[in-house]
Motif scaffolding. Structure first.
Motif, mmCIF file in Angstrom:
data_model
loop_
_atom_site.group_PDB
_atom_site.id
_atom_site.type_symbol
_atom_site.label_atom_id
_atom_site.label_comp_id
_atom_site.label_asym_id
_atom_site.label_seq_id
_atom_site.Cartn_x
_atom_site.Cartn_y
_atom_site.Cartn_z
ATOM 1 N N HIS A 49 -16.892 48.964 109.564
ATOM 2 C CA HIS A 49 -16.288 49.523 108.345
ATOM 3 C C HIS A 49 -16.035 51.007 108.588
ATOM 4 O O HIS A 49 -16.532 51.575 109.561
ATOM 5 C CB HIS A 49 -17.249 49.355 107.160
ATOM 6 N N ASP A 80 -16.456 54.785 106.468
ATOM 7 C CA ASP A 80 -17.188 55.339 105.335
ATOM 8 C C ASP A 80 -16.233 56.056 104.370
ATOM 9 O O ASP A 80 -15.185 56.567 104.788
ATOM 10 C CB ASP A 80 -18.234 56.349 105.817
ATOM 11 N N HIS A 132 -17.193 51.633 112.318
ATOM 12 C CA HIS A 132 -18.530 51.576 112.891
ATOM 13 C C HIS A 132 -19.355 50.503 112.197
ATOM 14 O O HIS A 132 -19.078 50.134 111.047
ATOM 15 C CB HIS A 132 -19.226 52.941 112.807
HETATM 16 FE FE FE2 Z 1 -21.180 53.534 107.495
#
Ligand code: FE2
Length: 362
Positions: A189, A191, A330
């Motif tokens: 994903h 952030d 990540h």
């Molecule tokens: Fe994350």
């Protein structure tokens, strides 16, 4: 009749035309421009829209042009370099050179370096070359304390404060609302999909590891885009156009933002990759389009979770990932035991500024 522009004939036969008004707007004389702050002093809106120069004179060596304007006492010099810089009419932000990779093509030399290397004179250059090229770097043998994170982030820009604070550390913590605080597998994903301006860079260091599993995952979002464009162009187009809502709800906030998975510029170049299925907020489209969207999401996730595209590595204490949160996804494998991490975010424009200062932008 007075010409309406300066025309520059280049050696390759092309001709560039620079209008009078544009030239007046870009005058760098002391009245129109503050060379110390690099700020425009000219009140552009008050310049005569039909302004034409009183006199134009080319220097003997052909390296510059002197233009006398009716509203200025002194003539203004325009250099050949200036004309060259704006040879083509274009209006895009600079970028850095990227090497798109998958699990097979990336090699340790591309991303890995040592803390002692970072401390050398060209340490920042070495780090940022890796980060800009591959979207991530792995810095080994770091001292496992906040000073390390403060030092690296301070060289690049400054720490960004968010709901998680400035510099943070965490281990499995069921008390926080975010999925990053659990020992469950964390699929790839990015952030901050709930932030209009998602963090540009993330530093993530392993401080303690007495566990099984928990391997860190990196996936090149640009590689996913490449594969989708080839194999599933309709899905690729949808993921460039449908804004997806991201949400962070809890810990005293209710953050919501939206953008497509692939944010592109007018030329179709990808500026930002964002996707976080955990944080995806509800939205509903017309049934047919929703079905197509889910099809595209599935195609995207199959690639993001494919071992062929994933770089995986169990971070040892003292190993730090520095990664481009606008490009690389990540994740982390499930783990049992104790694993303590520390890190921080940096803003995108500060990361770009650092790269620009290092001569990594084109
Ligand atoms: Fe994350």
């Amino acid at each position: 009749m007075v010409a309406d522009a300066i025309k520059v004939h280049w050696e390759d036969g092309t001709v560039s035309s620079y209008s009078w008004f544009w030239l007046r707007d870009h005058a760098k004389d002391p009245i129109s421009f503050d060379s110390r702050s690099q700020q425009r002093e000219l009140f552009t809106a008050m310049v005569d829209p039909d302004i034409t120069p009183i006199h134009v004179e080319k220097s003997r060596d052909g390296d510059s042009v002197l233009v006398s304007w009716p509203d200025l006492h002194e003539p203004v010099l325009y250099s050949a370099d200036f004309f060259f810089e704006f040879m083509q009419p274009e209006n895009r932000l600079n970028s850095w050179k990227k090497t798109v990779w998958d699990a097979q093509s990336i090699s340790e030399d591309d991303y890995s370096m040592d803390w002692s290397q970072f401390l050398q004179d060209d340490g920042l250059q070495q780090l940022m070359t890796r980060v800009t090229s591959n979207g991530f770097a792995l810095v080994k043998s770091c001292p496992t304390n906040f000073d390390t994170i403060a030092h690296i982030s301070g060289q690049i820009g400054y720490v960004r404060h968010t709901i998680f604070g400035g510099m943070w550390e965490f281990e499995a913590n069921e008390g926080m609302s975010d999925s990053a605080y659990t020992p469950k597998e964390l699929r790839p994903h990015t952030d901050g999909t709930y932030s209009h301006d998602a963090p540009g860079l993330q530093l993530l260091m392993c401080c303690h590891y007495d566990a099984e599993g928990g391997d860190s995952i990196m996936v090149d979002g640009l590689k996913i885009a490449q594969c989708l464009e080839e194999d599933s162009p309709e899905s690729f187009e949808l993921l460039k156009s449908i804004p997806i809502k991201g949400r962070y709800s809890g810990d005293g906030v209710e953050l919501i933002a939206q953008r497509p998975v692939f944010k592109t510029d007018d030329n179709g170049e990808i500026l930002q990759v964002s996707f976080n299925n955990y944080d995806r907020a509800p939205f509903r489209l017309e049934d047919g389009l929703m079905k197509k969207f889910y099809h595209a999401l599935r195609a995207y996730e199959v690639l993001a979770n494919s071992p062929n595209l994933q770089w995986r590595h169990v971070l040892a204490p003292g190993e730090m990932l520095v990664f481009d949160n606008w490009r690389v996804m990540h994740g982390r494998g499930a783990f049992t035991g104790k694993r303590k991490m520390a890190g921080c975010y940096l803003n995108r424009e500060d990361t770009e500024s650092c790269a620009r200062k290092l001569g990594l932008m084109y």
